[in-house]
Scaffold this motif. Structure first.
Motif, PDB file in Angstrom:
ATOM      1  N   SER A  91       0.827  -1.210   0.000  1.00 26.68           N
ATOM      2  CA  SER A  91       0.000   0.000   0.000  1.00 26.68           C
ATOM      3  C   SER A  91       0.854   1.250   0.000  1.00 26.68           C
ATOM      4  N   LEU A  92       2.018   1.197   0.650  1.00 24.67           N
ATOM      5  CA  LEU A  92       2.944   2.328   0.653  1.00 24.67           C
ATOM      6  C   LEU A  92       3.650   2.443  -0.685  1.00 24.67           C
ATOM      7  N   ALA A  93       4.094   1.303  -1.230  1.00 22.60           N
ATOM      8  CA  ALA A  93       4.808   1.315  -2.511  1.00 22.60           C
ATOM      9  C   ALA A  93       3.913   1.815  -3.638  1.00 22.60           C
ATOM     10  N   ILE A  94       2.657   1.363  -3.677  1.00 20.66           N
ATOM     11  CA  ILE A  94       1.761   1.789  -4.758  1.00 20.66           C
ATOM     12  C   ILE A  94       1.415   3.268  -4.603  1.00 20.66           C
ATOM     13  N   SER A  95       1.384   3.758  -3.382  1.00 24.76           N
ATOM     14  CA  SER A  95       1.128   5.185  -3.164  1.00 24.76           C
ATOM     15  C   SER A  95       2.275   6.029  -3.724  1.00 24.76           C
ATOM     16  N   ILE A  96       3.501   5.564  -3.525  1.00 24.93           N
ATOM     17  CA  ILE A  96       4.661   6.275  -4.061  1.00 24.93           C
ATOM     18  C   ILE A  96       4.643   6.217  -5.589  1.00 24.93           C
ATOM     19  N   LEU A  97       4.301   5.055  -6.156  1.00 23.47           N
ATOM     20  CA  LEU A  97       4.213   4.948  -7.607  1.00 23.47           C
ATOM     21  C   LEU A  97       3.142   5.886  -8.163  1.00 23.47           C
ATOM     22  N   PHE A  98       2.025   6.012  -7.439  1.00 25.98           N
ATOM     23  CA  PHE A  98       0.973   6.919  -7.892  1.00 25.98           C
ATOM     24  C   PHE A  98       1.466   8.361  -7.898  1.00 25.98           C
ATOM     25  N   LEU A  99       2.114   8.782  -6.806  1.00 22.73           N
ATOM     26  CA  LEU A  99       2.622  10.151  -6.743  1.00 22.73           C
ATOM     27  C   LEU A  99       3.699  10.387  -7.795  1.00 22.73           C
ATOM     28  N   ARG A 100       4.504   9.362  -8.051  1.00 24.94           N
ATOM     29  CA  ARG A 100       5.541   9.480  -9.085  1.00 24.94           C
ATOM     30  C   ARG A 100       4.898   9.711 -10.445  1.00 24.94           C
ATOM     31  N   ALA A 101       3.859   8.931 -10.753  1.00 17.72           N
ATOM     32  CA  ALA A 101       3.181   9.082 -12.042  1.00 17.72           C
ATOM     33  C   ALA A 101       2.443  10.419 -12.117  1.00 17.72           C
ATOM     34  N   TYR A 102       1.826  10.827 -11.012  1.00 17.81           N
ATOM     35  CA  TYR A 102       1.058  12.075 -10.975  1.00 17.81           C
ATOM     36  C   TYR A 102       1.959  13.282 -11.218  1.00 17.81           C
ATOM     37  N   GLU A 103       3.152  13.257 -10.635  1.00 12.83           N
ATOM     38  CA  GLU A 103       4.065  14.392 -10.784  1.00 12.83           C
ATOM     39  C   GLU A 103       5.076  14.198 -11.911  1.00 12.83           C
ATOM     40  N   LYS A 104       5.019  13.014 -12.564  1.00 10.11           N
ATOM     41  CA  LYS A 104       5.869  12.733 -13.728  1.00 10.11           C
ATOM     42  C   LYS A 104       7.354  12.907 -13.395  1.00 10.11           C
ATOM     43  N   VAL A 105       7.806  12.199 -12.361  1.00  8.49           N
ATOM     44  CA  VAL A 105       9.208  12.272 -11.954  1.00  8.49           C
ATOM     45  C   VAL A 105       9.848  10.900 -12.064  1.00  8.49           C
ATOM     46  N   SER A 106      11.166  10.867 -12.002  1.00  6.06           N
ATOM     47  CA  SER A 106      11.917   9.618 -12.104  1.00  6.06           C
ATOM     48  C   SER A 106      11.843   8.840 -10.791  1.00  6.06           C
ATOM     49  N   PHE A 107      12.361   7.618 -10.814  1.00  5.97           N
ATOM     50  CA  PHE A 107      12.417   6.819  -9.590  1.00  5.97           C
ATOM     51  C   PHE A 107      13.285   7.507  -8.543  1.00  5.97           C
ATOM     52  N   VAL A 108      14.415   8.029  -8.984  1.00  5.57           N
ATOM     53  CA  VAL A 108      15.323   8.703  -8.052  1.00  5.57           C
ATOM     54  C   VAL A 108      14.635   9.893  -7.405  1.00  5.57           C
ATOM     55  N   GLU A 109      13.961  10.700  -8.219  1.00  9.17           N
ATOM     56  CA  GLU A 109      13.268  11.872  -7.703  1.00  9.17           C
ATOM     57  C   GLU A 109      12.120  11.473  -6.782  1.00  9.17           C
ATOM     58  N   ALA A 110      11.419  10.400  -7.134  1.00  3.80           N
ATOM     59  CA  ALA A 110      10.305   9.942  -6.295  1.00  3.80           C
ATOM     60  C   ALA A 110      10.791   9.533  -4.915  1.00  3.80           C
ATOM     61  N   VAL A 111      11.900   8.808  -4.875  1.00  8.17           N
ATOM     62  CA  VAL A 111      12.458   8.387  -3.582  1.00  8.17           C
ATOM     63  C   VAL A 111      12.930   9.603  -2.794  1.00  8.17           C
ATOM     64  N   ASP A 112      13.556  10.550  -3.482  1.00  4.54           N
ATOM     65  CA  ASP A 112      14.013  11.768  -2.800  1.00  4.54           C
ATOM     66  C   ASP A 112      12.829  12.555  -2.230  1.00  4.54           C
ATOM     67  N   ARG A 113      11.748  12.650  -2.985  1.00  6.89           N
ATOM     68  CA  ARG A 113      10.586  13.404  -2.501  1.00  6.89           C
ATOM     69  C   ARG A 113       9.927  12.708  -1.313  1.00  6.89           C
ATOM     70  N   SER A 114       9.972  11.368  -1.306  1.00  2.45           N
ATOM     71  CA  SER A 114       9.420  10.657  -0.151  1.00  2.45           C
ATOM     72  C   SER A 114      10.269  10.891   1.095  1.00  2.45           C
ATOM     73  N   LYS A 115      11.514  11.321   0.899  1.00  5.54           N
ATOM     74  CA  LYS A 115      12.402  11.631   2.024  1.00  5.54           C
ATOM     75  C   LYS A 115      12.267  13.082   2.476  1.00  5.54           C
ATOM     76  N   TYR A 116      12.160  14.021   1.498  1.00  9.90           N
ATOM     77  CA  TYR A 116      12.350  15.427   1.821  1.00  9.90           C
ATOM     78  C   TYR A 116      11.143  16.324   1.550  1.00  9.90           C
ATOM     79  N   ASP A 117      10.193  15.888   0.723  1.00  6.30           N
ATOM     80  CA  ASP A 117       9.066  16.745   0.350  1.00  6.30           C
ATOM     81  C   ASP A 117       7.959  16.612   1.395  1.00  6.30           C
TER      82      ASP A 117
END
Length: 255
Positions: A60-86
């Protein structure tokens, strides 16, 4: 084994502190308030072994991150960084401020699991339909965002196939070492040259919108992977270790 999220909210999670600051009526605020109804761990249970292996990141956490990644159209690296700092992502995901939910490779592996099982979109739609049925999708803006964000689009499929191709390339290089050859030369003899190109997904002459062609390519990749895996057992000469034997220790006189 499948990891699961605790139904009890964390006391110091970002959504407990900053939900109003980010905005309850934003997509991030909506996910914070309704994520347990949208993306449920039990909907993804079929993708995991029930009683073996290391406990996974909750799907449920992983799919939520994938959804936000697709919604904001960012890379895997950026998605992981945003889950840390955004802060917005922290609120949406229900993370504590210093919490690191997962690494890039784990997120890629989860996406690959969804693609290879060809059940990701169905499971995701099931979760969203359940949320709609129970009345959790009241906002039209949120409904549109959820319905039009392609979490597993053509790019996800291509990335997964490339990930498999990289694994075959690495295995082929190891097997080539046994033969004393370069990886490319060994692969050419085995009919695996396409895995040593710049990009399998870029060089594959298929229509990525055609499901049959995608499945045909996937079948070929799996067969090639199986051939590499079985190669040592089919090889006539046994594979011997290349480690040098240490000289025997001389015996002492009178020993």
């Amino acid at each position: 084994m499948m990891g699961t999220r605790s139904p009890q909210d964390k006391l110091f999670a970002a959504d407990q502190i900053y939900l109003d600051f980010v905005g309850r009526d934003t997509l991030y605020g909506y996910l914070a308030q309704n994520r347990q109804h949208l993306f449920r761990d039990e909907d993804f249970a079929a993708l995991y072994c029930a009683d073996n292996g290391r406990t996974s990141v909750p799907p449920s956490l992983a799919i939520s991150i994938l959804f936000l990644r697709a919604y904001e159209k960012v890379s895997f690296v950026e998605a992981v960084d945003r889950s840390k700092y955004d802060l917005r992502w922290k609120v949406a995901l229900g993370l504590e401020m210093e919490e690191v939910p997962m690494q890039k490779s784990t997120l890629q592996e989860f996406e690959a699991k969804l693609v290879l099982h060809q059940r990701g979109e169905a499971l995701l739609k099931k979760s969203i339909e359940e949320a709609r049925r129970t009345g959790y999708l009241q906002s039209r803006k949120i409904r549109v965002a959820l319905d039009t964000t392609p979490i597993l689009g053509k790019g996800a499929v291509k990335d997964t196939y490339n990930l498999l191709a990289e694994g075959i390339e690495q295995l082929a290089c190891r097997l080539a070492e046994v033969e004393g050859e370069s990886g490319a030369a060994w692969a050419e003899r085995q009919g695996l040259s396409r895995y040593f190109g710049s990009s399998l997904k870029g060089e594959a002459a298929i229509d990525w919108d055609d499901k049959k062609q995608r499945e045909g390519l996937l079948t070929a990749i799996v067969q090639d992977a199986g051939g590499c895996w079985d190669w040592p057992s089919k090889r006539r000469r046994p594979i011997r270790s290349r480690r040098k034997r240490l000289p025997r220790r001389p015996r002492c006189c009178g020993a």
